[in-house]
Design a protein around this motif. Structure first.
Motif, PDB file in Angstrom:
ATOM      1  N   TYR A   1      -2.420  -4.667  24.822  1.00  0.00           N
ATOM      2  CA  TYR A   1      -3.665  -3.988  24.515  1.00  0.00           C
ATOM      3  C   TYR A   1      -4.298  -4.605  23.276  1.00  0.00           C
ATOM      4  CZ  TYR A   1      -1.957  -0.393  27.715  1.00  0.00           C
ATOM      5  OH  TYR A   1      -1.499   0.286  28.809  1.00  0.00           O
ATOM      6  N   LEU A   2      -5.607  -4.538  23.189  1.00  0.00           N
ATOM      7  CA  LEU A   2      -6.313  -5.137  22.059  1.00  0.00           C
ATOM      8  C   LEU A   2      -6.912  -4.118  21.099  1.00  0.00           C
ATOM      9  CD1 LEU A   2      -8.152  -8.050  23.892  1.00  0.00           C
ATOM     10  CD2 LEU A   2      -6.048  -8.142  22.558  1.00  0.00           C
ATOM     11  N   ASP A   3      -6.871  -2.838  21.428  1.00  0.00           N
ATOM     12  CA  ASP A   3      -7.527  -1.868  20.554  1.00  0.00           C
ATOM     13  C   ASP A   3      -6.570  -0.842  19.957  1.00  0.00           C
ATOM     14  OD1 ASP A   3      -7.093  -0.803  23.051  1.00  0.00           O
ATOM     15  OD2 ASP A   3      -9.092   0.050  23.283  1.00  0.00           O
ATOM     16  N   ASP A   4      -5.591  -0.376  20.696  1.00  0.00           N
ATOM     17  CA  ASP A   4      -4.561   0.536  20.205  1.00  0.00           C
ATOM     18  C   ASP A   4      -3.403   0.520  21.199  1.00  0.00           C
ATOM     19  OD1 ASP A   4      -4.779   2.726  22.208  1.00  0.00           O
ATOM     20  OD2 ASP A   4      -6.728   3.093  21.293  1.00  0.00           O
ATOM     21  N   PRO A   5      -2.300   1.194  20.880  1.00  0.00           N
ATOM     22  CA  PRO A   5      -1.132   1.110  21.761  1.00  0.00           C
ATOM     23  C   PRO A   5      -1.218   1.951  23.043  1.00  0.00           C
ATOM     24  CG  PRO A   5      -0.613   2.396  19.821  1.00  0.00           C
ATOM     25  CD  PRO A   5      -1.986   1.832  19.613  1.00  0.00           C
ATOM     26  N   HIS A   6      -2.297   2.698  23.208  1.00  0.00           N
ATOM     27  CA  HIS A   6      -2.476   3.538  24.402  1.00  0.00           C
ATOM     28  C   HIS A   6      -1.238   4.394  24.645  1.00  0.00           C
ATOM     29  CE1 HIS A   6      -6.403   1.882  25.611  1.00  0.00           C
ATOM     30  NE2 HIS A   6      -5.936   0.781  25.029  1.00  0.00           N
ATOM     31  N   GLU A   7      -0.607   4.292  25.826  1.00  0.00           N
ATOM     32  CA  GLU A   7       0.521   5.160  26.172  1.00  0.00           C
ATOM     33  C   GLU A   7       1.854   4.667  25.601  1.00  0.00           C
ATOM     34  OE1 GLU A   7       0.783   1.870  29.035  1.00  0.00           O
ATOM     35  OE2 GLU A   7      -0.895   3.030  28.284  1.00  0.00           O
ATOM     36  N   LEU A   8       1.867   3.517  24.955  1.00  0.00           N
ATOM     37  CA  LEU A   8       3.124   2.972  24.433  1.00  0.00           C
ATOM     38  C   LEU A   8       3.632   3.824  23.274  1.00  0.00           C
ATOM     39  CD1 LEU A   8       2.228  -0.834  24.341  1.00  0.00           C
ATOM     40  CD2 LEU A   8       3.408   0.430  26.154  1.00  0.00           C
ATOM     41  N   THR A   9       4.862   4.244  23.342  1.00  0.00           N
ATOM     42  CA  THR A   9       5.468   4.998  22.243  1.00  0.00           C
ATOM     43  C   THR A   9       6.354   4.108  21.381  1.00  0.00           C
ATOM     44  OG1 THR A   9       7.287   5.706  23.671  1.00  0.00           O
ATOM     45  CG2 THR A   9       5.378   7.187  23.493  1.00  0.00           C
ATOM     46  N   GLU A  10       6.813   2.992  21.947  1.00  0.00           N
ATOM     47  CA  GLU A  10       7.564   1.983  21.208  1.00  0.00           C
ATOM     48  C   GLU A  10       6.837   0.665  21.417  1.00  0.00           C
ATOM     49  OE1 GLU A  10      11.757   1.905  21.980  1.00  0.00           O
ATOM     50  OE2 GLU A  10      11.875   4.080  22.096  1.00  0.00           O
ATOM     51  N   TYR A  11       6.347   0.087  20.327  1.00  0.00           N
ATOM     52  CA  TYR A  11       5.498  -1.092  20.466  1.00  0.00           C
ATOM     53  C   TYR A  11       5.559  -1.975  19.223  1.00  0.00           C
ATOM     54  CZ  TYR A  11       2.295   1.682  17.600  1.00  0.00           C
ATOM     55  OH  TYR A  11       1.744   2.433  16.593  1.00  0.00           O
ATOM     56  N   VAL A  12       5.011  -3.188  19.394  1.00  0.00           N
ATOM     57  CA  VAL A  12       4.854  -4.140  18.300  1.00  0.00           C
ATOM     58  C   VAL A  12       3.357  -4.398  18.144  1.00  0.00           C
ATOM     59  CG1 VAL A  12       5.369  -6.468  17.476  1.00  0.00           C
ATOM     60  CG2 VAL A  12       7.059  -5.217  18.832  1.00  0.00           C
ATOM     61  N   ARG A  13       2.880  -4.346  16.921  1.00  0.00           N
ATOM     62  CA  ARG A  13       1.489  -4.682  16.616  1.00  0.00           C
ATOM     63  C   ARG A  13       1.495  -6.008  15.867  1.00  0.00           C
ATOM     64  NH1 ARG A  13      -2.543  -1.975  12.220  1.00  0.00           N
ATOM     65  NH2 ARG A  13      -1.265  -3.290  10.911  1.00  0.00           N
ATOM     66  N   LYS A  14       0.777  -7.003  16.436  1.00  0.00           N
ATOM     67  CA  LYS A  14       0.736  -8.343  15.842  1.00  0.00           C
ATOM     68  C   LYS A  14      -0.713  -8.732  15.601  1.00  0.00           C
ATOM     69  CE  LYS A  14       4.539 -10.026  18.727  1.00  0.00           C
ATOM     70  NZ  LYS A  14       4.880 -11.074  19.706  1.00  0.00           N
ATOM     71  N   PRO A  15      -0.988  -9.477  14.515  1.00  0.00           N
ATOM     72  CA  PRO A  15      -2.358  -9.961  14.324  1.00  0.00           C
ATOM     73  C   PRO A  15      -2.726 -10.984  15.390  1.00  0.00           C
ATOM     74  CG  PRO A  15      -0.903 -10.827  12.614  1.00  0.00           C
ATOM     75  CD  PRO A  15      -0.095  -9.891  13.437  1.00  0.00           C
ATOM     76  N   LYS A  16      -3.983 -10.974  15.801  1.00  0.00           N
ATOM     77  CA  LYS A  16      -4.448 -11.956  16.794  1.00  0.00           C
ATOM     78  C   LYS A  16      -4.280 -13.372  16.268  1.00  0.00           C
ATOM     79  CE  LYS A  16      -7.893  -9.070  19.058  1.00  0.00           C
ATOM     80  NZ  LYS A  16      -9.333  -8.886  19.288  1.00  0.00           N
ATOM     81  N   LEU A  17      -4.535 -13.574  14.999  1.00  0.00           N
ATOM     82  CA  LEU A  17      -4.334 -14.872  14.358  1.00  0.00           C
ATOM     83  C   LEU A  17      -3.344 -14.672  13.222  1.00  0.00           C
ATOM     84  CD1 LEU A  17      -8.056 -16.055  14.186  1.00  0.00           C
ATOM     85  CD2 LEU A  17      -6.321 -16.749  15.850  1.00  0.00           C
ATOM     86  N   GLY A  18      -2.100 -14.977  13.472  1.00  0.00           N
ATOM     87  CA  GLY A  18      -1.064 -14.802  12.462  1.00  0.00           C
ATOM     88  C   GLY A  18      -0.102 -15.962  12.527  1.00  0.00           C
ATOM     89  N   ARG A  19       0.914 -15.893  11.666  1.00  0.00           N
ATOM     90  CA  ARG A  19       1.900 -16.959  11.709  1.00  0.00           C
ATOM     91  C   ARG A  19       3.206 -16.497  11.114  1.00  0.00           C
ATOM     92  NH1 ARG A  19       2.411 -20.980   7.303  1.00  0.00           N
ATOM     93  NH2 ARG A  19       3.023 -22.668   8.679  1.00  0.00           N
ATOM     94  N   GLU A  20       4.274 -16.961  11.724  1.00  0.00           N
ATOM     95  CA  GLU A  20       5.646 -16.798  11.237  1.00  0.00           C
ATOM     96  C   GLU A  20       6.026 -15.366  10.900  1.00  0.00           C
ATOM     97  OE1 GLU A  20       5.888 -19.830   8.180  1.00  0.00           O
ATOM     98  OE2 GLU A  20       6.633 -21.226   9.681  1.00  0.00           O
ATOM     99  N   GLY A  21       5.641 -14.433  11.760  1.00  0.00           N
ATOM    100  CA  GLY A  21       6.075 -13.051  11.602  1.00  0.00           C
ATOM    101  C   GLY A  21       5.345 -12.240  10.561  1.00  0.00           C
ATOM    102  N   GLY A  40      -4.756 -10.288   9.926  1.00  0.00           N
ATOM    103  CA  GLY A  40      -5.116  -9.055  10.596  1.00  0.00           C
ATOM    104  C   GLY A  40      -6.593  -8.708  10.571  1.00  0.00           C
ATOM    105  N   ASP A  41      -7.384  -9.402   9.740  1.00  0.00           N
ATOM    106  CA  ASP A  41      -8.815  -9.101   9.685  1.00  0.00           C
ATOM    107  C   ASP A  41      -9.488  -9.266  11.044  1.00  0.00           C
ATOM    108  OD1 ASP A  41      -8.676  -8.489   7.021  1.00  0.00           O
ATOM    109  OD2 ASP A  41      -9.445 -10.427   6.330  1.00  0.00           O
ATOM    110  N   GLU A  42      -8.958 -10.153  11.862  1.00  0.00           N
ATOM    111  CA  GLU A  42      -9.551 -10.432  13.172  1.00  0.00           C
ATOM    112  C   GLU A  42      -9.118  -9.426  14.231  1.00  0.00           C
ATOM    113  OE1 GLU A  42      -5.661 -11.755  12.634  1.00  0.00           O
ATOM    114  OE2 GLU A  42      -7.383 -12.469  11.493  1.00  0.00           O
ATOM    115  N   GLY A  43      -8.210  -8.522  13.912  1.00  0.00           N
ATOM    116  CA  GLY A  43      -7.721  -7.514  14.843  1.00  0.00           C
ATOM    117  C   GLY A  43      -6.276  -7.758  15.247  1.00  0.00           C
ATOM    118  N   TYR A  44      -5.791  -6.901  16.112  1.00  0.00           N
ATOM    119  CA  TYR A  44      -4.379  -6.921  16.486  1.00  0.00           C
ATOM    120  C   TYR A  44      -4.215  -6.823  17.999  1.00  0.00           C
ATOM    121  CZ  TYR A  44      -3.446  -6.005  11.578  1.00  0.00           C
ATOM    122  OH  TYR A  44      -3.387  -6.109  10.225  1.00  0.00           O
ATOM    123  N   VAL A  45      -3.039  -7.223  18.456  1.00  0.00           N
ATOM    124  CA  VAL A  45      -2.609  -6.971  19.834  1.00  0.00           C
ATOM    125  C   VAL A  45      -1.412  -6.022  19.765  1.00  0.00           C
ATOM    126  CG1 VAL A  45      -3.432  -9.172  20.741  1.00  0.00           C
ATOM    127  CG2 VAL A  45      -1.094  -8.991  19.934  1.00  0.00           C
TER     128      VAL A  45
END
Length: 97
Positions: A1-21, A40-45
């Motif tokens: 998902y690109l906006d929020d975790p929706h129905e996921l109760t266990e999830y990982v949020r990563k920046p769209k443009l990030g590096r090395e964790g 993270g300024d560009e948003g998250y997945v």
């Protein structure tokens, strides 16, 4: 998902443009943890949490390199934590022609 975790109760949020964790948040059953960083300024997945398996208290992640249509290499990174970051041990493997 690109906006929020929706129905996921266990999830990982990563920046769209990030590096090395950097700037990763993990929400699991009864815990939440996050790493620092400047991304993270560009948003998250948002992805379902599916931790890597453990072998001798380490979690290996494999990455393959393809050049054209040919296998060129394999990298194995290992860490004891849930996030593979820039402190992970790294072993490259070259696949000769």
């Amino acid at each position: 998902y690109l906006d929020d975790p929706h129905e996921l109760t266990e999830y990982v949020r990563k920046p769209k443009l990030g590096r090395e964790g950097a700037n990763v948040t993990i929400v699991g059953a009864g815990f939440e943890t996050q790493t620092g960083g400047v991304y993270g300024d560009e948003g998250y997945v948002y992805q379902l949490l599916d931790p890597l398996p453990q072998f001798d208290d380490m979690r290996p992640a494999l990455g393959a390199w393809i050049v054209g249509d040919e296998s060129a290499g394999l990298g194995i990174r290992e860490t004891s934590g849930l996030v593979t970051d820039n402190g992970a041990a790294f072993v490259p493997h070259r696949i000769p022609q």
